[in-house]
Design a protein around this motif. Sequence first.
Motif, PDB file in Angstrom:
ATOM      1  N   TYR A  25       0.823  -1.202   0.000  1.00 25.07           N
ATOM      2  CA  TYR A  25       0.000   0.000   0.000  1.00 25.07           C
ATOM      3  C   TYR A  25       0.863   1.260   0.000  1.00 25.07           C
ATOM      4  CZ  TYR A  25      -3.680  -3.300   0.958  1.00 25.07           C
ATOM      5  OH  TYR A  25      -4.546  -4.359   0.840  1.00 25.07           O
ATOM      6  N   ILE A  26       0.223   2.360  -0.432  1.00 22.31           N
ATOM      7  CA  ILE A  26       0.878   3.670  -0.402  1.00 22.31           C
ATOM      8  C   ILE A  26      -0.040   4.658   0.298  1.00 22.31           C
ATOM      9  CG2 ILE A  26       1.682   5.637  -1.768  1.00 22.31           C
ATOM     10  CD1 ILE A  26       2.561   3.717  -3.937  1.00 22.31           C
ATOM     11  N   ASP A  27       0.505   5.352   1.306  1.00 20.79           N
ATOM     12  CA  ASP A  27      -0.153   6.505   1.897  1.00 20.79           C
ATOM     13  C   ASP A  27       0.597   7.718   1.371  1.00 20.79           C
ATOM     14  OD1 ASP A  27      -1.217   8.540   3.396  1.00 20.79           O
ATOM     15  OD2 ASP A  27      -0.822   7.635   5.351  1.00 20.79           O
ATOM     16  N   GLY A  28      -0.003   8.398   0.404  1.00 24.77           N
ATOM     17  CA  GLY A  28       0.687   9.500  -0.268  1.00 24.77           C
ATOM     18  C   GLY A  28       0.723  10.790   0.524  1.00 24.77           C
ATOM     19  N   THR A  29      -0.033  10.845   1.623  1.00 24.72           N
ATOM     20  CA  THR A  29      -0.090  12.046   2.467  1.00 24.72           C
ATOM     21  C   THR A  29       0.034  11.610   3.921  1.00 24.72           C
ATOM     22  OG1 THR A  29      -2.504  11.863   2.205  1.00 24.72           O
ATOM     23  CG2 THR A  29      -1.385  13.539   0.898  1.00 24.72           C
ATOM     24  N   MET A  30       1.231  11.235   4.320  1.00 23.25           N
ATOM     25  CA  MET A  30       1.448  10.629   5.633  1.00 23.25           C
ATOM     26  C   MET A  30       1.032  11.525   6.798  1.00 23.25           C
ATOM     27  SD  MET A  30       4.982   9.022   7.129  1.00 23.25           S
ATOM     28  CE  MET A  30       5.946  10.429   6.567  1.00 23.25           C
ATOM     29  N   GLY A  31       1.351  12.828   6.736  1.00 24.41           N
ATOM     30  CA  GLY A  31       0.981  13.739   7.808  1.00 24.41           C
ATOM     31  C   GLY A  31       1.475  13.252   9.149  1.00 24.41           C
ATOM     32  N   GLY A  32       0.557  13.175  10.129  1.00 26.61           N
ATOM     33  CA  GLY A  32       0.922  12.713  11.454  1.00 26.61           C
ATOM     34  C   GLY A  32       1.042  11.222  11.582  1.00 26.61           C
ATOM     35  N   GLY A  33       0.728  10.482  10.521  1.00 24.44           N
ATOM     36  CA  GLY A  33       0.898   9.034  10.520  1.00 24.44           C
ATOM     37  C   GLY A  33      -0.310   8.250  10.991  1.00 24.44           C
ATOM     38  N   LEU A  40      -0.770  -0.138   8.753  1.00 24.60           N
ATOM     39  CA  LEU A  40       0.307  -1.017   9.222  1.00 24.60           C
ATOM     40  C   LEU A  40      -0.193  -2.050  10.232  1.00 24.60           C
ATOM     41  CD1 LEU A  40       3.074   1.692   9.570  1.00 24.60           C
ATOM     42  CD2 LEU A  40       3.206  -0.302   8.075  1.00 24.60           C
ATOM     43  N   GLN A  41      -1.142  -1.676  11.045  1.00 22.11           N
ATOM     44  CA  GLN A  41      -1.681  -2.598  12.050  1.00 22.11           C
ATOM     45  C   GLN A  41      -2.430  -3.771  11.422  1.00 22.11           C
ATOM     46  OE1 GLN A  41      -3.909   0.123  14.491  1.00 22.11           O
ATOM     47  NE2 GLN A  41      -2.159   0.610  15.804  1.00 22.11           N
ATOM     48  N   LYS A  42      -2.808  -3.615  10.163  1.00 19.32           N
ATOM     49  CA  LYS A  42      -3.519  -4.690   9.463  1.00 19.32           C
ATOM     50  C   LYS A  42      -2.594  -5.545   8.591  1.00 19.32           C
ATOM     51  CE  LYS A  42      -7.984  -2.284   9.277  1.00 19.32           C
ATOM     52  NZ  LYS A  42      -8.772  -3.333   9.961  1.00 19.32           N
ATOM     53  N   LEU A  43      -1.319  -5.163   8.503  1.00 19.64           N
ATOM     54  CA  LEU A  43      -0.375  -5.886   7.649  1.00 19.64           C
ATOM     55  C   LEU A  43       0.410  -6.930   8.438  1.00 19.64           C
ATOM     56  CD1 LEU A  43       1.132  -2.966   5.497  1.00 19.64           C
ATOM     57  CD2 LEU A  43      -0.811  -4.453   4.944  1.00 19.64           C
ATOM     58  N   THR A  44       0.763  -8.018   7.754  1.00 18.41           N
ATOM     59  CA  THR A  44       1.662  -9.029   8.319  1.00 18.41           C
ATOM     60  C   THR A  44       2.923  -9.066   7.465  1.00 18.41           C
ATOM     61  OG1 THR A  44       0.455 -10.731   7.062  1.00 18.41           O
ATOM     62  CG2 THR A  44      -0.170 -10.408   9.376  1.00 18.41           C
ATOM     63  N   THR A  45       2.828  -9.706   6.299  1.00 15.90           N
ATOM     64  CA  THR A  45       3.979  -9.772   5.393  1.00 15.90           C
ATOM     65  C   THR A  45       3.959  -8.651   4.354  1.00 15.90           C
ATOM     66  OG1 THR A  45       2.751 -11.292   3.962  1.00 15.90           O
ATOM     67  CG2 THR A  45       4.179 -12.264   5.655  1.00 15.90           C
ATOM     68  N   GLY A  46       2.926  -7.812   4.391  1.00 17.73           N
ATOM     69  CA  GLY A  46       2.824  -6.723   3.421  1.00 17.73           C
ATOM     70  C   GLY A  46       3.750  -5.574   3.752  1.00 17.73           C
ATOM     71  N   LYS A  47       3.612  -4.478   3.006  1.00 19.51           N
ATOM     72  CA  LYS A  47       4.423  -3.287   3.287  1.00 19.51           C
ATOM     73  C   LYS A  47       3.636  -2.033   2.943  1.00 19.51           C
ATOM     74  CE  LYS A  47       7.777  -4.453   0.466  1.00 19.51           C
ATOM     75  NZ  LYS A  47       9.032  -4.410  -0.348  1.00 19.51           N
ATOM     76  N   LEU A  48       4.028  -0.947   3.565  1.00 21.09           N
ATOM     77  CA  LEU A  48       3.394   0.347   3.337  1.00 21.09           C
ATOM     78  C   LEU A  48       4.459   1.388   3.049  1.00 21.09           C
ATOM     79  CD1 LEU A  48       0.960   2.362   3.450  1.00 21.09           C
ATOM     80  CD2 LEU A  48       1.517   2.647   5.884  1.00 21.09           C
ATOM     81  N   LEU A  49       4.313   2.079   1.920  1.00 21.15           N
ATOM     82  CA  LEU A  49       5.160   3.212   1.580  1.00 21.15           C
ATOM     83  C   LEU A  49       4.403   4.482   1.950  1.00 21.15           C
ATOM     84  CD1 LEU A  49       7.605   4.574   0.204  1.00 21.15           C
ATOM     85  CD2 LEU A  49       6.371   4.366  -1.972  1.00 21.15           C
ATOM     86  N   ALA A  60       8.115  13.609  12.624  1.00 23.54           N
ATOM     87  CA  ALA A  60       7.153  13.203  13.646  1.00 23.54           C
ATOM     88  C   ALA A  60       6.586  11.820  13.375  1.00 23.54           C
ATOM     89  CB  ALA A  60       6.025  14.232  13.731  1.00 23.54           C
ATOM     90  N   ALA A  61       6.182  11.566  12.138  1.00 21.01           N
ATOM     91  CA  ALA A  61       5.611  10.261  11.816  1.00 21.01           C
ATOM     92  C   ALA A  61       6.676   9.171  11.888  1.00 21.01           C
ATOM     93  CB  ALA A  61       4.969  10.293  10.432  1.00 21.01           C
ATOM     94  N   GLY A  62       7.928   9.543  11.627  1.00 20.15           N
ATOM     95  CA  GLY A  62       9.006   8.568  11.748  1.00 20.15           C
ATOM     96  C   GLY A  62       9.079   8.001  13.151  1.00 20.15           C
ATOM     97  N   GLU A  63       8.897   8.873  14.139  1.00 19.23           N
ATOM     98  CA  GLU A  63       8.900   8.419  15.528  1.00 19.23           C
ATOM     99  C   GLU A  63       7.740   7.468  15.787  1.00 19.23           C
ATOM    100  OE1 GLU A  63      11.108   9.036  17.995  1.00 19.23           O
ATOM    101  OE2 GLU A  63      12.340   9.947  16.433  1.00 19.23           O
ATOM    102  N   ARG A  64       6.610   7.773  15.201  1.00 17.94           N
ATOM    103  CA  ARG A  64       5.393   6.983  15.439  1.00 17.94           C
ATOM    104  C   ARG A  64       5.423   5.636  14.729  1.00 17.94           C
ATOM    105  NH1 ARG A  64      -0.696   9.495  14.590  1.00 17.94           N
ATOM    106  NH2 ARG A  64      -1.889   7.698  15.334  1.00 17.94           N
ATOM    107  N   LEU A  65       6.012   5.596  13.538  1.00 14.79           N
ATOM    108  CA  LEU A  65       5.896   4.412  12.683  1.00 14.79           C
ATOM    109  C   LEU A  65       7.129   3.514  12.672  1.00 14.79           C
ATOM    110  CD1 LEU A  65       4.204   6.121   9.569  1.00 14.79           C
ATOM    111  CD2 LEU A  65       3.088   5.038  11.532  1.00 14.79           C
TER     112      LEU A  65
END
Length: 311
Positions: A25-33, A40-49, A60-65
């Motif tokens: 998946y892609i979140d193109g507007t991460m903002g606060g995350g 991300l909480q729904k992913l196991t072997t997947g990935k999120l950009l 800020a979102a780096g700290e959260r994610l």
Amino acid sequence: MEFHHKPVLFEETISSLAIRPEGIYIDGTMGGGGHSEAILQKLTTGKLLSIDQDPDAIAAAGERLRKYPQSIRVKGNFAQMGELAKAQGIDAVDGVLLDIGVSSYQLDTPERGFSYHHDAPLDMRMSQEGPSAKDLVNTLGEQELAEIIFRYGEDRSARRIAQGICQARESAPIETTAQLAEIIKASVPAAVRRAEGHPARKTFQALRIAVNGELDRLQEGLEAGFGLLKPGGRFAVITFHSLEDRIVKQKMNDWCQGCICPKDFPVCVCGRKPKGKLVYKKGLAPSEREIEENPRARSARLRVIEKLPEA
């Protein structure tokens, strides 16, 4: 640093993506995350950009994610998501999310210069790079300023406001949000102020859109996002004003359009097939309860399209 942003239509948006644990998946507007973390909480072997052009959001979102191994975070504009995804070895995705517009953090942080409610340097740059709103109001001609305010702010007083700005800057450069707000207020007739609320709202929106090239980036981001989708993948977009929503609605309707032959043709000769189908025919608006809890949600709309297999 706390990059606070209250996502609108949050549950509806995450649900509409139909997230698969192994999906990409892609979140193109991460903002606060917030959206990114929910995915991300729904992913196991997947990935999120997760992508954002604001360095404050990246930090800020780096700290959260960072606790999620499936999380990839990059700085950039969502209009570049094709190249950004390819750089991470991603050629196709199962879902894309765009939450368009300015974040609560950006509006509520005075020094970012987005809001007429605070006296701050006149900035409005989401990326904190390039020409600012101060540059525009002090250098553009009256006609060009009027066109920006009318086109992006849909303000019928655009010519009066542009004239007021150009007259004011003859005495001294316009440096702050409060200065600009007062100039706009003085340029607009009292009857308009009474009927439409704060007279600076539309001009500030127009300048923000112009500074960040928002509508052009939206067009590019829509094409890039849909191009990355796998068949069955979903593209969810949240907009906050009619200019954005019109672009998204028209583009999604175009992807859903099949045969365009004249109605009197006995058979189709164009061969055009729909590329997608709408998940919500008219889009979703926030509930009255959400609007009451978060007044900024009032104008929001969620539109979602699912990509069809190629015929």
